[in-house]
Design a protein around this motif. Structure first.
Motif, PDB file in Angstrom:
ATOM      1  N   ALA A  44      -2.596   8.790   4.699  1.00 29.01           N
ATOM      2  CA  ALA A  44      -2.913   7.748   3.621  1.00 29.01           C
ATOM      3  C   ALA A  44      -1.667   7.576   2.612  1.00 29.01           C
ATOM      4  CB  ALA A  44      -3.944   8.152   2.647  1.00 29.01           C
ATOM      5  N   SER A  45      -1.740   6.829   2.016  1.00 29.49           N
ATOM      6  CA  SER A  45      -0.549   6.704   0.971  1.00 29.49           C
ATOM      7  C   SER A  45      -0.836   7.631  -0.024  1.00 29.49           C
ATOM      8  CB  SER A  45      -0.390   5.040   0.354  1.00 29.49           C
ATOM      9  OG  SER A  45      -1.344   4.859  -0.470  1.00 29.49           O
ATOM     10  N   PRO A  46      -0.022   8.339  -0.857  1.00 33.20           N
ATOM     11  CA  PRO A  46      -0.527   9.065  -2.042  1.00 33.20           C
ATOM     12  C   PRO A  46      -1.434   8.650  -3.112  1.00 33.20           C
ATOM     13  CG  PRO A  46       2.001   9.559  -1.628  1.00 33.20           C
ATOM     14  CD  PRO A  46       1.586   8.338  -0.646  1.00 33.20           C
ATOM     15  N   TRP A  63      -9.555  11.526  -1.366  1.00 34.22           N
ATOM     16  CA  TRP A  63      -9.283  12.367  -0.379  1.00 34.22           C
ATOM     17  C   TRP A  63      -8.459  13.454  -0.795  1.00 34.22           C
ATOM     18  CZ3 TRP A  63      -7.732   8.242   3.948  1.00 34.22           C
ATOM     19  CH2 TRP A  63      -8.685   7.259   3.977  1.00 34.22           C
ATOM     20  N   PHE A  64      -7.602  13.562  -1.815  1.00 32.78           N
ATOM     21  CA  PHE A  64      -6.760  14.532  -1.952  1.00 32.78           C
ATOM     22  C   PHE A  64      -7.420  15.785  -2.339  1.00 32.78           C
ATOM     23  CE2 PHE A  64      -7.628  13.393  -6.462  1.00 32.78           C
ATOM     24  CZ  PHE A  64      -7.256  14.145  -7.294  1.00 32.78           C
ATOM     25  N   THR A  65      -8.915  15.622  -3.075  1.00 33.13           N
ATOM     26  CA  THR A  65      -9.432  16.779  -3.379  1.00 33.13           C
ATOM     27  C   THR A  65     -10.164  17.774  -2.246  1.00 33.13           C
ATOM     28  OG1 THR A  65     -11.791  15.635  -3.159  1.00 33.13           O
ATOM     29  CG2 THR A  65     -10.565  15.427  -5.156  1.00 33.13           C
ATOM     30  N   ARG A  66     -10.092  16.905  -1.086  1.00 27.95           N
ATOM     31  CA  ARG A  66     -10.430  17.907   0.244  1.00 27.95           C
ATOM     32  C   ARG A  66      -9.456  18.216   0.946  1.00 27.95           C
ATOM     33  NH1 ARG A  66     -15.282  19.667  -1.298  1.00 27.95           N
ATOM     34  NH2 ARG A  66     -15.409  20.148   1.085  1.00 27.95           N
ATOM     35  N   VAL A  67      -8.206  18.376   0.729  1.00 28.77           N
ATOM     36  CA  VAL A  67      -7.105  18.737   1.518  1.00 28.77           C
ATOM     37  C   VAL A  67      -6.415  19.749   0.551  1.00 28.77           C
ATOM     38  CG1 VAL A  67      -6.721  16.719   2.703  1.00 28.77           C
ATOM     39  CG2 VAL A  67      -5.570  16.811   0.794  1.00 28.77           C
ATOM     40  N   LYS A  68      -5.340  20.476   1.401  1.00 28.17           N
ATOM     41  CA  LYS A  68      -4.500  21.656   0.735  1.00 28.17           C
ATOM     42  C   LYS A  68      -3.106  21.287   0.992  1.00 28.17           C
ATOM     43  CE  LYS A  68      -8.471  25.102   1.551  1.00 28.17           C
ATOM     44  NZ  LYS A  68      -8.482  26.291   2.151  1.00 28.17           N
ATOM     45  N   TYR A  69      -2.693  20.518   1.997  1.00 26.95           N
ATOM     46  CA  TYR A  69      -1.411  20.196   2.402  1.00 26.95           C
ATOM     47  C   TYR A  69      -1.214  18.643   2.540  1.00 26.95           C
ATOM     48  CZ  TYR A  69      -1.853  25.296   3.238  1.00 26.95           C
ATOM     49  OH  TYR A  69      -1.808  26.576   3.233  1.00 26.95           O
ATOM     50  N   TYR A  70       0.119  18.505   2.345  1.00 23.48           N
ATOM     51  CA  TYR A  70       0.625  17.051   2.707  1.00 23.48           C
ATOM     52  C   TYR A  70       1.882  17.278   3.540  1.00 23.48           C
ATOM     53  CZ  TYR A  70       4.072  16.200  -0.952  1.00 23.48           C
ATOM     54  OH  TYR A  70       5.182  16.306  -1.752  1.00 23.48           O
ATOM     55  N   THR A  71       2.366  16.533   4.772  1.00 26.39           N
ATOM     56  CA  THR A  71       3.461  16.985   5.345  1.00 26.39           C
ATOM     57  C   THR A  71       4.441  15.845   4.757  1.00 26.39           C
ATOM     58  OG1 THR A  71       2.178  16.944   7.479  1.00 26.39           O
ATOM     59  CG2 THR A  71       4.376  16.663   7.680  1.00 26.39           C
ATOM     60  N   ASP A  72       5.767  16.433   4.151  1.00 22.15           N
ATOM     61  CA  ASP A  72       6.608  15.699   3.353  1.00 22.15           C
ATOM     62  C   ASP A  72       7.573  14.932   4.380  1.00 22.15           C
ATOM     63  OD1 ASP A  72       7.814  14.705   1.203  1.00 22.15           O
ATOM     64  OD2 ASP A  72       9.035  16.693   0.890  1.00 22.15           O
ATOM     65  N   LEU A  73       6.652  13.729   4.898  1.00 12.57           N
ATOM     66  CA  LEU A  73       7.621  13.164   5.868  1.00 12.57           C
ATOM     67  C   LEU A  73       6.773  11.787   6.136  1.00 12.57           C
ATOM     68  CD1 LEU A  73       9.595  12.437   8.189  1.00 12.57           C
ATOM     69  CD2 LEU A  73       7.734  13.488   9.844  1.00 12.57           C
ATOM     70  N   PRO A  74       7.304  10.708   5.403  1.00  9.65           N
ATOM     71  CA  PRO A  74       6.489   9.311   5.540  1.00  9.65           C
ATOM     72  C   PRO A  74       6.364   8.946   6.875  1.00  9.65           C
ATOM     73  CG  PRO A  74       8.504   9.327   3.963  1.00  9.65           C
ATOM     74  CD  PRO A  74       8.438  10.341   4.824  1.00  9.65           C
ATOM     75  N   ILE A  75       5.224   8.517   7.387  1.00 13.74           N
ATOM     76  CA  ILE A  75       4.882   8.152   8.718  1.00 13.74           C
ATOM     77  C   ILE A  75       5.312   6.845   8.917  1.00 13.74           C
ATOM     78  CG2 ILE A  75       3.353   8.400  10.707  1.00 13.74           C
ATOM     79  CD1 ILE A  75       4.301  10.978   9.848  1.00 13.74           C
ATOM     80  N   LEU A 103       0.859  -1.244  -0.070  1.00 15.85           N
ATOM     81  CA  LEU A 103       0.141   0.137  -0.006  1.00 15.85           C
ATOM     82  C   LEU A 103       0.761   1.284  -0.141  1.00 15.85           C
ATOM     83  CD1 LEU A 103      -2.783  -1.022   2.508  1.00 15.85           C
ATOM     84  CD2 LEU A 103      -2.791  -1.309  -0.068  1.00 15.85           C
ATOM     85  N   GLY A 104       2.003   1.152   0.703  1.00 11.35           N
ATOM     86  CA  GLY A 104       3.128   2.245   0.494  1.00 11.35           C
ATOM     87  C   GLY A 104       3.312   2.973   1.498  1.00 11.35           C
ATOM     88  N   PHE A 105       3.997   3.948   1.757  1.00 13.48           N
ATOM     89  CA  PHE A 105       4.466   4.752   2.848  1.00 13.48           C
ATOM     90  C   PHE A 105       3.385   5.951   2.904  1.00 13.48           C
ATOM     91  CE2 PHE A 105       8.498   2.901   2.180  1.00 13.48           C
ATOM     92  CZ  PHE A 105       8.941   2.800   3.529  1.00 13.48           C
ATOM     93  N   VAL A 106       2.991   6.269   4.067  1.00 16.27           N
ATOM     94  CA  VAL A 106       1.615   6.947   4.423  1.00 16.27           C
ATOM     95  C   VAL A 106       2.357   8.467   4.858  1.00 16.27           C
ATOM     96  CG1 VAL A 106       0.037   7.195   6.046  1.00 16.27           C
ATOM     97  CG2 VAL A 106       0.286   4.825   5.294  1.00 16.27           C
ATOM     98  N   TYR A 107       1.417   9.133   4.539  1.00 15.90           N
ATOM     99  CA  TYR A 107       1.670  10.603   4.724  1.00 15.90           C
ATOM    100  C   TYR A 107       0.577  11.574   5.278  1.00 15.90           C
ATOM    101  CZ  TYR A 107       5.452  10.336   1.496  1.00 15.90           C
ATOM    102  OH  TYR A 107       6.862  10.062   0.900  1.00 15.90           O
ATOM    103  N   ILE A 108       0.656  12.410   6.241  1.00 11.49           N
ATOM    104  CA  ILE A 108      -0.383  13.395   6.785  1.00 11.49           C
ATOM    105  C   ILE A 108      -0.819  14.208   5.707  1.00 11.49           C
ATOM    106  CG2 ILE A 108      -1.011  15.008   8.512  1.00 11.49           C
ATOM    107  CD1 ILE A 108       1.069  13.538  10.391  1.00 11.49           C
ATOM    108  N   MET A 109      -2.125  14.229   5.534  1.00  6.33           N
ATOM    109  CA  MET A 109      -2.747  15.339   4.658  1.00  6.33           C
ATOM    110  C   MET A 109      -3.761  16.080   5.389  1.00  6.33           C
ATOM    111  SD  MET A 109      -3.118  12.542   1.511  1.00  6.33           S
ATOM    112  CE  MET A 109      -1.658  11.602   1.227  1.00  6.33           C
ATOM    113  N   SER A 110      -3.803  17.471   5.060  1.00  3.00           N
ATOM    114  CA  SER A 110      -4.597  18.344   6.066  1.00  3.00           C
ATOM    115  C   SER A 110      -5.021  19.530   5.024  1.00  3.00           C
ATOM    116  CB  SER A 110      -3.750  18.503   6.969  1.00  3.00           C
ATOM    117  OG  SER A 110      -2.430  19.371   6.595  1.00  3.00           O
TER     118      SER A 110
END
Length: 326
Positions: free
Chosen positions: A197-199, A207-219, A133-140
């Motif tokens: 989520a993963s990108p 989900w990407f349609t409802r966020v403006k930022y992602y934290t560039d740090l794989p969690i 599924l990949g590496f997960v990022y915070i999106m906000s």
């Protein structure tokens, strides 16, 4: 009138394996399942086939598992939390900041495969393959750079997932438990404003349609699995079982390679769509890592076994150890 059976003619019974997943039509995971279905049909002259229920039409993963247990379904493509309801020790592979890259992931999965296959067998399932599924990022909807930045936000938490439950409670974060099918609506109605989520998953699930930022740090690294109930698998002949295992391994392997490419491309797509990357300072990264260190003792022996935790870290340490010539 003599029956075909009394004449000794072969009688071939078709086995249909009903497989459910949350992955939507058009996703690479559904493509892989349909390729497995097409090849196992061809290899068994139509005696074995998959009936695939995509997009969560059979319910969320807990519902899928209940239907498997009563025989309405025979297997599923599950995400990490769904798998953990079958085998909690899978969560030992999904701890935040455990893996730094895919080389580490591949090494540890290879070394632990026998352990997990046996554990799934003991739980009544056959593991047909791990799904990347990949590496997960915070999106906000607002920039998140550190643990402190999460305060005051409505952070999604995957329902019944123990790791984030402990992490968010220790961080004093307000979390909103939702199943995956409910997250998009939660974002649309402002019930939540931070997800992870993963990108590629963020794009597939919209989900990407409802966020403006992602934290560039794989969690953390997130893993899925294709599981079939042992009782259903046992209805196949030995040759059919072997072919299904071989075919699944090949197509899931190809899917995993595509998934890694898809996740890399998905980050570029998100940036093109105006989703800004938020960099974290070394101090902010340390705040995330410190939270994980403080939470780990509460998770070992509860969210997953001490044995699984020790095994995963032992193999990870083996991989990271310098070679004798260094």
């Amino acid at each position: 009138m003599l029956s075909l059976l009394s004449l000794g003619a072969p009688v071939t019974a078709q086995t249909v394996l009903k497989i459910a997943t949350l992955a939507p039509e058009g996703s690479s995971w559904i493509t892989a399942l349909r390729q497995i279905d097409a090849e196992i049909r061809s290899e068994t002259d139509g005696q074995v086939r998959l009936k695939i229920y995509a997009g969560g039409v059979q319910g969320d993963e807990d519902v899928m598992l209940r239907k498997i247990r009563i025989g309405q379904l025979h297997g599923a493509g599950l995400g990490g939390t769904g798998i953990s309801h079958v085998l909690p020790d899978v969560l030992a592979l999904e701890m935040p900041f455990l893996f730094e890259n895919y080389d580490e992931v591949d090494y540890v999965l290879g070394k632990t495969e026998d352990y997990y296959r046996k554990a799934f067998h003991d739980a009544g399932f056959v593991l047909l393959g791990w799904s990347d599924l990949g590496f997960v990022y915070i999106m906000s909807q607002q920039p998140i750079r550190s643990v402190e930045d999460l305060s005051g936000h409505k952070v999604w938490r995957l329902q019944d997932e123990p790791i984030t439950g402990v992490l968010f409670e220790k961080a004093g974060v307000t979390s909103v438990p939702l199943t995956i099918p409910d997250v998009l609506l939660g974002l649309q109605t402002n019930l939540i404003d931070v997800v992870y989520a993963s990108p590629a998953a963020a794009i597939v699930l919209q989900w990407f349609t409802r966020v403006k930022y992602y934290t560039d740090l794989p969690i953390n690294y997130s893993i899925g699995a294709f599981l079939v109930q042992q009782k259903a698998f046992d209805r196949l002949t030995a040759i059919q079982q072997r072919r299904l295992l071989e075919i699944s391994a090949r197509h899931i392997g190809a899917h995993n390679r595509r998934s890694r490419t898809d996740n890399r491309d998905a980050l570029q797509i998100m940036r093109r769509e105006g989703i800004a990357a938020v960099a974290s300072s070394p101090e902010a990264v340390e705040s995330f890592q410190q939270l994980v260190r403080e939470s780990t003792p509460e998770l070992i022996g509860h969210a997953f076994s001490r044995q699984a935790h020790a095994m995963v870290h032992r193999h990870l340490d083996e991989f990271r150890a310098p070679s004798p010539s260094e």
